[in-house]
Enzyme design. Structure first.
Site, PDB file in Angstrom:
ATOM      1  N   HIS A 121       0.755  -1.155  -0.100  1.00  0.00           N
ATOM      2  CA  HIS A 121       0.050   0.094  -0.249  1.00  0.00           C
ATOM      3  C   HIS A 121       0.941   1.174   0.019  1.00  0.00           C
ATOM      4  O   HIS A 121       1.888   1.376   0.571  1.00  0.00           O
ATOM      5  CB  HIS A 121      -1.092  -0.217   1.178  1.00  0.00           C
ATOM      6  CG  HIS A 121      -0.252  -0.104   2.578  1.00  0.00           C
ATOM      7  ND1 HIS A 121       0.276   1.011   3.084  1.00  0.00           N
ATOM      8  CD2 HIS A 121      -0.010  -1.182   3.118  1.00  0.00           C
ATOM      9  CE1 HIS A 121       1.002   0.569   4.513  1.00  0.00           C
ATOM     10  NE2 HIS A 121       0.720  -0.776   4.464  1.00  0.00           N
ATOM     11  N   ASP A 122       0.413   2.396  -0.533  1.00  0.00           N
ATOM     12  CA  ASP A 122       0.982   3.633  -0.676  1.00  0.00           C
ATOM     13  C   ASP A 122       2.377   3.652  -1.294  1.00  0.00           C
ATOM     14  O   ASP A 122       2.934   4.605  -1.290  1.00  0.00           O
ATOM     15  CB  ASP A 122       1.167   4.022   0.664  1.00  0.00           C
ATOM     16  CG  ASP A 122      -0.221   4.138   1.370  1.00  0.00           C
ATOM     17  OD1 ASP A 122      -1.100   4.937   0.718  1.00  0.00           O
ATOM     18  OD2 ASP A 122      -0.600   3.277   2.320  1.00  0.00           O
ATOM     19  N   GLY A 139       5.142  -0.952   2.636  1.00  0.00           N
ATOM     20  CA  GLY A 139       4.220   0.059   2.398  1.00  0.00           C
ATOM     21  C   GLY A 139       5.094   1.548   2.480  1.00  0.00           C
ATOM     22  O   GLY A 139       6.202   1.476   3.231  1.00  0.00           O
TER      23      GLY A 139
END
Length: 268
Positions: A121-122, A139
């Site tokens: 994520h991200d 992440g």
């Protein structure tokens, strides 16, 4: 002409471009956008607010857009964007963003993600990035253009990796990697400059020569790093490759800088 195999499950609400191929047993969610010429070979799962750019190919058992592996995630709207002309091989996984990271995960154009690559994520990944088998980003990582990852390497969350850098196979990277740098080991250390990559991408001889001289200055043992950075900035003013490194080091970061283990490294 778009073709969808009879065994595929494709939401009527999904946006499907022209000349898209969706193979056997693929699953495409309602908020997915597939650009023109996208190919899903078979058994591909794409869900969430995911956009796939034109002519990108996804191989069997890749899984894109499922809930991020973050215990703080509470179902907030977040996105994935994958650029044009990418290749995602078998078992690639990419997770959408979270509130703590801007709600977006992004992969640029013309990237090759080999078998088992994971992008958490991200993460923000640039153009022309190659990640070999089983390479993984935790992440919030930022990966600039033309970075190369060897197989089975891992990158700690919040790490930045500068353009044209190289990460050796089976390395674990816990600190930021300068542009044009080459790192290896567990924990990874800065082994020098990615001279092979620079030559392959046809950087001119004088620029590489100046970059090597600046590298020796910045990572020498004389004075402080800040002093060496200021000296290099003055001495190599106008040299783009050197300025890229200096700008990268000066930028605030969550992580420390990946440094040579002994001396300035081999530069090879």
């Amino acid at each position: 002409m778009t073709t969808i195999h009879p065994t595929a499950v494709v939401s009527d609400a999904a946006t499907i471009g022209e000349n898209v191929t969706i193979g056997p047993y693929c699953v495409v969610g309602e908020n997915v956008v597939l650009g023109d010429g996208v190919v899903l070979l078979s058994h591909v799962s794409i869900d969430g607010r995911t956009t796939v750019g034109a002519r990108t190919r996804l191989y069997p058992f890749s899984s894109i857009g499922q809930q991020p592996q973050d215990l703080k995630y509470e179902g907030e709207d977040s996105t994935i964007s994958i650029g044009e002309d990418c290749v995602l091989r078998e078992y690639v996984t990419i997770n959408p963003g979270t509130t703590g990271g801007g709600l977006e995960t992004r992969v640029g154009n013309s990237c090759l993600l080999m078998v088992g690559v994971h992008i958490a994520h991200d993460c923000l990944v640039g153009d022309h990035v190659v990640m070999a088998n089983q390479a993984s980003l935790a992440g919030h990582c930022i990966v600039d253009d033309y970075v190369r990852f060897g197989g089975m390497c891992g990158v700690h969350q919040f790490v930045r990796i500068g353009a044209h850098a190289f990460v050796g196979a089976m390395s674990f990277v816990e600190n930021d990697v300068i542009p044009y740098g080459s790192v290896l080991g567990n924990r990874a250390y800065l082994g020098g400059l990615n001279l092979v990559g620079l030559k392959r991408r046809k950087f001119d001889r004088e620029s590489i020569h100046n970059l090597r001289a600046a590298y020796r200055m910045i990572f020498s043992n004389e004075g402080t790093l800040r002093e060496r950075i200021e000296d290099a900035a003055e001495m190599f003013k106008g040299e783009k490759l050197v300025e890229d490194i200096i700008t990268f080091i000066r930028k605030p970061s969550e992580r420390a800088l990946c440094m040579p283990r002994n001396g300035v490294g081999s530069e090879e």
